[in-house]
Design a protein around this motif. Structure first.
Motif, PDB file in Angstrom:
ATOM      1  N   ASN A  68      21.332   9.510 -19.415  1.00  0.00           N
ATOM      2  CA  ASN A  68      20.231   9.033 -20.239  1.00  0.00           C
ATOM      3  C   ASN A  68      19.537  10.216 -20.915  1.00  0.00           C
ATOM      4  N   THR A  69      19.820  10.411 -22.197  1.00  0.00           N
ATOM      5  CA  THR A  69      19.108  11.425 -22.975  1.00  0.00           C
ATOM      6  C   THR A  69      17.908  10.733 -23.606  1.00  0.00           C
ATOM      7  N   GLU A  70      16.713  11.236 -23.315  1.00  0.00           N
ATOM      8  CA  GLU A  70      15.474  10.549 -23.658  1.00  0.00           C
ATOM      9  C   GLU A  70      15.036  10.715 -25.109  1.00  0.00           C
ATOM     10  N   GLU A  72      17.086  16.307 -26.409  1.00  0.00           N
ATOM     11  CA  GLU A  72      18.015  16.343 -25.277  1.00  0.00           C
ATOM     12  C   GLU A  72      19.421  16.016 -25.765  1.00  0.00           C
ATOM     13  N   LYS A 102      17.941  20.590 -23.013  1.00  0.00           N
ATOM     14  CA  LYS A 102      16.676  20.181 -23.636  1.00  0.00           C
ATOM     15  C   LYS A 102      16.024  21.424 -24.225  1.00  0.00           C
TER      16      LYS A 102
END
Length: 156
Positions: free
Chosen positions: A92-94, A98, A134
């Motif tokens: 899960n890249t927010e 990221e 990130k």
């Protein structure tokens, strides 16, 4: 009066040191959480986990700003594109800051510059570094919290 000024000065110095320690601790914790996300992701079929690392600091590019890396080293029969699709669909890249990178690993060093190395790299073929990355450049922070985290000297 001198005693009060001296006490205030000592308290001020202690606050500066404490804030630096807290900032470093929080940034390390963020990088460790990114590493944990990669470790919790199922590895692709016919692949083997070899090593992992978490790194907080300015490791790539120019300018100032914090970077956080969760990194794993795997041995896999999949190629870079297949591995990239695998991890991008499961981690899960927010946000836009990221990303997942897949890099063919040909040496024990994690980055071209720096002292970070994989302990379990043996020079085998089909080894890949999976980076969960990130980046928050100075001047592009979106919150006071990010400004606070960018005060880490490792990001400059």
């Amino acid at each position: 009066m001198r005693k009060i000024i001296g006490t205030v000065f000592i308290i001020f110095l202690i606050m500066i040191v404490l804030s630096h320690v807290v900032i470093c601790f929080v940034n390390n914790h963020i990088a460790k959480g990114m590493e944990r996300q990669l470790l919790e992701c199922p590895i692709p079929p016919n692949s083997e986990m070899l090593d992992s690392a978490s790194i907080a600091g300015k490791m790539q590019g120019n300018g100032n700003g914090m970077q956080w890396f969760g990194i794993i080293l795997i041995k896999s029969e999949m190629n870079e594109d297949e591995l990239s699709k695998w991890y991008n669909s499961r981690v899960n890249t927010e946000g836009a800051d990221e990303e997942i990178y897949v890099i063919k690993q040909e040496a024990p060093e994690i980055f071209e510059y720096g002292n970070y190395r994989f302990k379990n790299y043996s020079g085998e073929d089909h080894c890949y570094q999976i980076q969960f990355f990130k980046n928050i450049p100075v001047g592009f922070e979106t919150s006071i919290w990010e400004v606070f985290l960018n005060n880490d000297l490792r990001g400059h």
